[in-house]
Enzyme design. Structure first.
Site, PDB file in Angstrom:
ATOM      1  N   TYR A  47      11.151  -6.909  -7.519  1.00 53.79           N
ATOM      2  CA  TYR A  47      12.051  -6.678  -6.381  1.00 53.79           C
ATOM      3  C   TYR A  47      13.414  -6.269  -6.934  1.00 53.79           C
ATOM      4  O   TYR A  47      13.515  -5.737  -8.037  1.00 53.79           O
ATOM      5  CB  TYR A  47      12.096  -7.933  -5.500  1.00 53.79           C
ATOM      6  CG  TYR A  47      12.640  -7.686  -4.110  1.00 53.79           C
ATOM      7  CD1 TYR A  47      12.120  -6.664  -3.312  1.00 53.79           C
ATOM      8  CD2 TYR A  47      13.679  -8.453  -3.615  1.00 53.79           C
ATOM      9  CE1 TYR A  47      12.631  -6.417  -2.053  1.00 53.79           C
ATOM     10  CE2 TYR A  47      14.198  -8.224  -2.346  1.00 53.79           C
ATOM     11  CZ  TYR A  47      13.665  -7.197  -1.575  1.00 53.79           C
ATOM     12  OH  TYR A  47      14.176  -6.959  -0.327  1.00 53.79           O
ATOM     13  N   LYS A  89     -14.173  -5.055   9.008  1.00 54.44           N
ATOM     14  CA  LYS A  89     -14.219  -3.749   8.350  1.00 54.44           C
ATOM     15  C   LYS A  89     -13.373  -3.767   7.081  1.00 54.44           C
ATOM     16  O   LYS A  89     -13.783  -3.257   6.026  1.00 54.44           O
ATOM     17  CB  LYS A  89     -13.681  -2.693   9.320  1.00 54.44           C
ATOM     18  CG  LYS A  89     -14.064  -1.280   8.978  1.00 54.44           C
ATOM     19  CD  LYS A  89     -15.431  -0.970   9.552  1.00 54.44           C
ATOM     20  CE  LYS A  89     -15.785   0.474   9.372  1.00 54.44           C
ATOM     21  NZ  LYS A  89     -17.024   0.811  10.069  1.00 54.44           N
ATOM     22  N   ALA A 121     -19.733  10.538  20.771  1.00 52.22           N
ATOM     23  CA  ALA A 121     -19.065  10.700  19.479  1.00 52.22           C
ATOM     24  C   ALA A 121     -20.064  10.703  18.327  1.00 52.22           C
ATOM     25  O   ALA A 121     -20.074  11.614  17.494  1.00 52.22           O
ATOM     26  CB  ALA A 121     -18.041   9.588  19.292  1.00 52.22           C
ATOM     27  N   ASN A 166     -23.493   1.856   9.040  1.00 45.83           N
ATOM     28  CA  ASN A 166     -22.366   2.573   8.449  1.00 45.83           C
ATOM     29  C   ASN A 166     -21.844   1.945   7.165  1.00 45.83           C
ATOM     30  O   ASN A 166     -21.239   2.636   6.336  1.00 45.83           O
ATOM     31  CB  ASN A 166     -21.204   2.642   9.447  1.00 45.83           C
ATOM     32  CG  ASN A 166     -21.540   3.445  10.676  1.00 45.83           C
ATOM     33  OD1 ASN A 166     -22.644   3.976  10.796  1.00 45.83           O
ATOM     34  ND2 ASN A 166     -20.603   3.533  11.595  1.00 45.83           N
TER      35      ASN A 166
END
Length: 487
Positions: free
Chosen positions: A114, A169, A272, A393
């Site tokens: 930082y 996900k 879709a 998927n």
């Protein structure tokens, strides 16, 4: 279709009961009597007279889980103390977290991570913005963006209810491709607001994964973001599904000895996922396709065609078939469904060509009962985990993004997706390939690595082609300036 007990409805019941020898047997009998499945049985504590046992069971749904609890509580001498839903327990407090990759053990390390040391890195990026991929999390970060309008099979349940799915996900991205993915749930379903919000968030990410946005808005959102952004935009409900379907179909055609360019394909569903599947199959060589929606075959003579359906009508159904799905399936080699349950029967499948292929992907109930389809078709795939050949998927999106990020690609195109499908299909060896194994398990070692390598190479080839085209264009421009006497 009868639903089998599933870990998705898994409960743990803490019971207290007499410590005699037959007590445990009575628990097992009670659960089996009401159709449950015991997956674990653990003694939590034991005394001379009474013992406490945790019984973990799989149920069909919440009502069935309650029936199991009631059956256990009805056993003489058994007291039910606590019931835990294991799925909800997994989600308590969310499923993902942020961790620092660097130590912050002392003042020196703090000063580099930082202020003041970080200012040097910020100045370097300001001078050369491309360094953001090298010096920040951008190089390994994906935004998982939803508006909550089409979540799983649950419909328009909103952004907060979509968060558990987006977290899941993100967890899959990390588990299968070591990608840091961030759930972004937007409290708007306005296309302009979604596009603008993602556009202004994009500098912090190396890719955008659109998720669970309903059609037809998802088409416009994706198209506009692809034009606006210099990072890949990938709608997983469309393109992830399409890649896995193409991979599975390549292998299914190998099983039956047919070619993609020669088979007749009947599709149910023009939303879709259906449109993305269609476009990728055609890009890969499919030529004879009829697409059906709720009103029947899509053809140029219909007067209800939106822009998406108009494109389908113009590019498919060469003979202008105008009937229903059953007629489209008659004489077809392949059926692909991404639509609604039970729209076909075994008799319909029997009218297909020999060695037919069925991909019935509606969840949880497919377009045709898989058991019935197996009586007439050579290869059957579904979207369900309790049947062979699950089209999911998760098999592809981690690897696709891993390859895109590694190539530092600014887009994803059909050639990259076909490369991903081929790599996924090739994971199944000739010795493994068969009617019940056309697509690998997500836990296949280095599955994502195979897909990522193929996508990376395809992306790098596309970058080389673009550089060559740019070089030729620059050379031509210089030649034109020279011809005009400009030096």
């Amino acid at each position: 279709m009868a639903t089998l007990p599933s870990v998705s409805y898994s409960i743990t019941v803490r019971l207290e009961l007499d410590g005699h020898g037959s007590a445990v047997g009575s628990l097992t009998n009670a659960v089996e009597h009401v159709g449950g499945v015991i997956t674990a049985l653990d003694v939590a504590s034991a005394g001379h007279e009474r013992i406490r046992i945790d019984v973990t069971c799989a149920a069909r749904d919440t009502d069935h889980a309650q029936a199991i609890v009631d059956a256990l509580g009805a056993i003489e001498g058994v007291t039910v103390h606590k019931v835990s839903d294991r799925t909800f327990l997994m989600h308590l407090g969310g499923k993902i977290e942020m961790k620092s990759k660097v130590p912050l053990r002392n003042r020196d390390e703090l000063s580099m991570a930082y202020t003041p040391g970080v200012a040097r890195v910020s100045q370097a990026i300001a001078a050369n913005p491309d360094d953001a991929r090298r010096l920040t999390i951008k190089r390994n970060s994906v935004a998982v963006v939803t508006d909550g309008s089409a979540v799983l099979g649950l419909g328009n349940i909103g952004p907060q209810a979509a968060m558990p799915v987006m977290e899941g996900k993100a967890a899959l991205f990390k588990r299968f491709a070591d990608i840091d993915a961030w759930p972004i749930a937007l409290d708007t379903q306005d296309v302009d607001e979604i596009v603008r919000t993602v556009q202004i968030l994009a500098p912090g990410f190396g890719g955008i994964n659109l998720e669970d946005i309903s059609a037809p808005r998802c088409f416009e959102v994706e198209a506009r973001l692809r034009d606006l952004l210099d990072i890949p935009v990938f709608h997983d409900d469309q393109h992830g599904t399409a890649i896995v379907v193409l991979a599975a179909l390549r292998n299914a055609l190998r099983v039956v000895g047919k070619n993609l360019s020669e088979v007749r394909i009947a599709m149910s569903g023009a939303g879709a996922a259906g449109t993305a599947i269609l476009k990728l199959l055609m890009h890969a060589g499919a030529k004879d396709v009829i697409v059906c929606d709720i009103h029947g075959a899509v053809h140029s003579g219909r007067d209800d065609l939106d822009p998406n359906l108009a494109w389908i009508a113009e590019n498919t159904n060469p003979e202008g078939y105008s009937g229903d799905l059953r007629g489209a399936v008659n004489g077809a080699d392949v059926f692909i469904g991404v639509s609604a349950p039970n729209v076909l029967t075994g008799d319909d499948i029997a009218e297909m060509n020999d060695d037919s292929i069925i991909f019935a992907l509606a969840n949880p109930d497919p377009e045709v009962d898989p058991e019935v389809a197996h009586l007439h078709a050579a290869v059957v795939a579904t979207g369900r985990s309790d049947y062979p050949n699950q089209i999911n998927n998760v098999l592809v999106f981690p690897g696709v993004f891993r390859g895109l990020l590694d190539a530092q690609s600014d887009h994803v195109d059909s050639d990259m997706m076909v490369a991903a499908a081929k790599a996924l299909a090739d994971v199944v060896t000739d010795d493994e390939l068969g009617p019940h194994y056309i697509i690998p398990s997500v836990f296949q070692p280095d599955l994502s690595g195979h897909v990522a390598a193929a996508v990376r190479e395809a992306a790098l080839r596309e970058q080389e082609r673009r550089n060559e085209r740019r070089g030729r264009a620059d050379a031509a421009a210089r030649a034109d300036r020279g011809d005009a006497g400009i030096r």
